[in-house]
Enzyme design. Structure first.
Site, PDB file in Angstrom:
ATOM      1  N   GLU A 130      38.097  12.937 -55.222  1.00  0.00           N
ATOM      2  CA  GLU A 130      39.561  12.802 -55.213  1.00  0.00           C
ATOM      3  C   GLU A 130      39.982  11.361 -54.968  1.00  0.00           C
ATOM      4  O   GLU A 130      40.898  11.079 -54.200  1.00  0.00           O
ATOM      5  CB  GLU A 130      40.196  13.759 -54.197  1.00  0.00           C
ATOM      6  CG  GLU A 130      40.347  15.153 -54.794  1.00  0.00           C
ATOM      7  CD  GLU A 130      41.370  15.995 -54.072  1.00  0.00           C
ATOM      8  OE1 GLU A 130      40.955  16.988 -53.465  1.00  0.00           O
ATOM      9  OE2 GLU A 130      42.562  15.680 -54.124  1.00  0.00           O
ATOM     10  N   LEU A 171      39.789  16.736 -64.577  1.00  0.00           N
ATOM     11  CA  LEU A 171      40.210  15.414 -65.029  1.00  0.00           C
ATOM     12  C   LEU A 171      38.991  14.565 -65.405  1.00  0.00           C
ATOM     13  O   LEU A 171      38.898  14.020 -66.492  1.00  0.00           O
ATOM     14  CB  LEU A 171      41.021  14.721 -63.916  1.00  0.00           C
ATOM     15  CG  LEU A 171      41.322  13.223 -64.119  1.00  0.00           C
ATOM     16  CD1 LEU A 171      42.268  13.024 -65.296  1.00  0.00           C
ATOM     17  CD2 LEU A 171      41.936  12.613 -62.860  1.00  0.00           C
ATOM     18  N   GLN A 181      21.609  10.786 -35.085  1.00  0.00           N
ATOM     19  CA  GLN A 181      20.819   9.838 -34.286  1.00  0.00           C
ATOM     20  C   GLN A 181      20.658  10.349 -32.846  1.00  0.00           C
ATOM     21  O   GLN A 181      19.582  10.270 -32.270  1.00  0.00           O
ATOM     22  CB  GLN A 181      21.516   8.469 -34.302  1.00  0.00           C
ATOM     23  CG  GLN A 181      20.747   7.371 -33.579  1.00  0.00           C
ATOM     24  CD  GLN A 181      19.467   6.977 -34.317  1.00  0.00           C
ATOM     25  OE1 GLN A 181      19.326   7.219 -35.511  1.00  0.00           O
ATOM     26  NE2 GLN A 181      18.519   6.403 -33.583  1.00  0.00           N
ATOM     27  N   GLY A 234      14.651  13.248 -33.655  1.00  0.00           N
ATOM     28  CA  GLY A 234      13.786  13.906 -34.640  1.00  0.00           C
ATOM     29  C   GLY A 234      14.278  15.301 -35.002  1.00  0.00           C
ATOM     30  O   GLY A 234      14.163  15.732 -36.151  1.00  0.00           O
TER      31      GLY A 234
END
Lengths: 264, 380
Positions: B361, B123, B334, B338
């Site tokens: 979508e 589309l 988080q 690291g």
């Protein structure tokens, strides 16, 4: 029809089994039962032959208590056409000789084996005797530790056997029995249609009488092996040497030791 | 939680889970990094009969529920949202045929998909994203066929799909009532594949341009009726956007699980970081949002399975779960600190993958517009 029998066994999931050090036995309570992993490779090999040859019929066969039918359902979910459960109080206490006798009678009763597949051994007993035992009872040639089925014709096969030094290429007449190692293939996962078929699947339930097994050849009476005691070998106390330090120090110590042991 | 899934739905979930954990997990990082389309995994999914889930029984399918298909998408996305998209994208290209196809079209295409054939829905164009009315691709009638010209963009399964449902304008004077859907087989002269997109996430999914150059399509390949293209598209999207919700749930659940397992192992200040209340509250918040999204998604699916279906609710599920996937992947990363930022850990991939669920979508802004427009209409 070319009948391929696959001999399978229900075993405790050894990744979950704990050892009872006091009793010297396996703690089987609450441990899940699974299809012996080596048998899965045997089944996969049979299914691969069936994938290429519509004449092939894959028949999963096991001996054990009623709940062993669960592994036959698993075989059907993976693509086996039939499942046969040999179950009878008379079989209780069967050793590998009696078990292989009973399984061989079941194969004869179903009839017309082209190939019999089995895993190289079961992970609970580790004997690796039942496969060869079946071949002997049936008077079939056999190849153990098969890692590859190279070619297959109606009356002849070429297979590779795994050995400690490498492998052997064997030409063998069919019908024959093969036990397989895990190097032979990567088993498929069950399909949805297979699982749906397995849900309503009922295996053939055969007794000793049904397959024409002689009573004195099965169960405890037919088993020359008598288990006296099961125990784990005493653990060795550590006699090793621990060396710490910089890499060059470690390397020096290692080379000295290897020279001392006359490895270098 | 027990969602009262049927025995068959649980079978589908377990089958997809086995494939996801055993076959997809070990390769997801490689496929993501190299941007490889997972042909081998698609074959495994087909052998597991996953494509048969959304195909009716009379066309070699299993004819199972929308719920079952969503469970498959969620489980596959748990391992890799990109690989799962080859599956979900195929359902997007196939559902229009299930819903609107002629008997002949169903016989031709549905068994193909049941056996593992891939489909795509085309589309979007450069100037027609959220505003589907901006479609420029033209289809001009020429005897018993139509000649299509134009370029479709960002097409999932582009280049790998066996057939494409393409929306083109047959009557530019009629606006949204002038669009028509065509089914085009791969290999049809004039159907060419343009640029392969280099994406931020879902990198194992094939996303390409479709270039239509004097593409001749017989009138028998029209899906539904001429002029009905947009209407059908909206009806399809009203259902299939739950696929994006399921994908979002899979990503979010995987991120949360990874973060919790990490927090139980990782020690700081002499104890596992899972014992710190600040992180515990983050975990609880993530889990609440995921479970709320799951409840909404599968309730919406059950509604569709029972013959209903409310576009407002499916839009809510899509927007809520995808916003959740984005938020949860950020927070889960988080927690992992690291390490979460490193490519050796899957969190950074999950965070990249999550972003697309808020966009495709129908963007989450469009979802909110749909929700609001229904609310305003319905509330009297």
């Amino acid at each position: 029809m070319k009948n391929i029998f696959v001999c399978v066994k229900q075993v405790p999931d050894t990744t979950e089994v704990k050892w009872d050090t006091e009793k010297g036995t396996l703690k089987r309570e609450g441990v899940a039962s699974i299809l012996n992993p080596f048998d899965l490779y045997a089944l996969e090999e049979a299914l691969r032959i069936k994938d290429k040859d519509p004449e092939v019929r894959v028949i999963a066969l096991t001996m054990g208590p009623k709940q062993s039918q669960e592994i036959l359902k698993e075989c059907v979910s993976l693509g086996a056409d039939e499942g046969i459960l040999l179950s009878d109080a008379l079989f209780a206490g069967s050793d590998t000789l009696a078990t292989s006798y009973a399984l061989s009678r079941a194969i004869l009763h179903r009839g017309d084996p082209w190939i019999v597949f089995a895993g190289k051994q079961a992970i609970d007993g580790d004997t690796a005797q039942v496969g060869p035992g079946i071949a002997t009872w049936l008077g079939l040639p056999q190849a153990t530790y098969v890692r590859k089925v190279e070619s297959l014709e109606e009356g002849k096969a070429v297979v590779e056997r795994l050995t400690e030094e490498g492998y052997e290429r064997v030409e063998i007449s069919l019908p024959a029995l093969f036990t397989v190692v895990k190097e032979i293939n990567t088993p498929r996962l069950p399909s949805l249609r297979g699982k749906m078929k397995a849900k309503s699947f009922q295996p053939l339930l055969w007794s000793a009488q049904e397959v024409g097994a002689e009573e004195e050849r099965v169960g405890l009476r037919g088993s020359p092996t008598q288990v006296k005691r099961v125990f784990s070998p005493p653990q060795k106390e550590g006699e090793g040497e621990r060396v710490e330090g910089k890499p060059e120090v470690l390397a020096h110590r290692l080379s000295t030791l290897l020279k001392e042991w006359k490895v270098l | 939680m027990n969602y009262n899934f049927t025995e068959e739905e649980i079978m589908v979930r377990d089958t997809a889970r086995e494939i996801a954990r055993e076959k997809i997990l070990p390769v997801r990082q490689k496929y993501d990094e190299e941007g490889i389309f997972p042909e081998d995994i698609v074959k495994i999914m087909a052998e597991g009969d996953l494509f048969r889930v959304f195909i009716p029984q009379e066309y070699d399918g299993l004819g199972l529920s929308m719920t079952a298909m969503l469970l498959a998408v969620e489980e596959l996305s748990y391992a890799c949202a990109g690989i799962a998209l080859s599956y979900a994208g195929t359902s997007l290209g196939t559902v229009p045929i299930v819903m609107f196809g002629s008997e002949e079209q169903k016989r031709k295409y549905l068994p193909l998909v049941a056996g593992g054939g891939l489909a795509a829905f085309a589309l979007t164009e450069a100037e027609a994203g959220s505003d589907a009315g901006g479609v420029k691709t033209r289809a001009v009638k020429d005897g018993d066929s139509y000649i299509l010209n134009g370029t479709k963009q960002f097409i999932t399964n582009g280049g790998v799909a066996d057939f494409y449902v393409i929306i083109a304008i047959t009557d530019p004077t009629r606006g949204t009532r002038g669009a028509t859907a065509f089914i085009v087989d791969k290999g049809t002269p004039g159907l060419e594949f343009g640029k392969k997109e280099n994406k931020m996430g879902i990198r194992a999914s094939a996303t390409r341009e479709l270039v239509l150059r004097n593409l001749r399509v017989p009138a028998s390949q029209i899906l539904g009726r001429e002029g009905n293209g947009f209407l059908m598209t909206m009806k399809v999207f009203d259902k299939t956007r739950l696929g994006v919700a399921a994908q979002s749930l899979g990503i979010a659940q995987a991120a949360l699980d990874a973060a919790i397992l990490y927090a139980k192992e990782r020690e700081q200040f002499g104890k596992p970081i899972a014992t710190f209340q600040g992180l515990q509250f983050m975990m609880a918040d993530m889990a609440m949002k995921i479970e709320a999204g799951r409840a909404l998604t599968y309730a919406a699916a059950k509604d569709i399975d029972l013959g209903g279906g409310d576009p407002k609710i499916t839009a809510m599920a899509k927007a809520f779960t995808s916003d959740t996937a984005m938020a949860v992947t950020v927070d889960a990363l988080q927690i992992m600190g690291g390490y979460g930022y490193m490519k050796e850990y899957p969190l950074e991939k999950m965070m990249r993958d999550a972003k697309i669920t808020q966009i495709y979508e129908g963007t989450n802004q469009v979802m909110r517009s749909i929700i609001a427009s229904h609310l305003i209409k319905e509330t009297k």
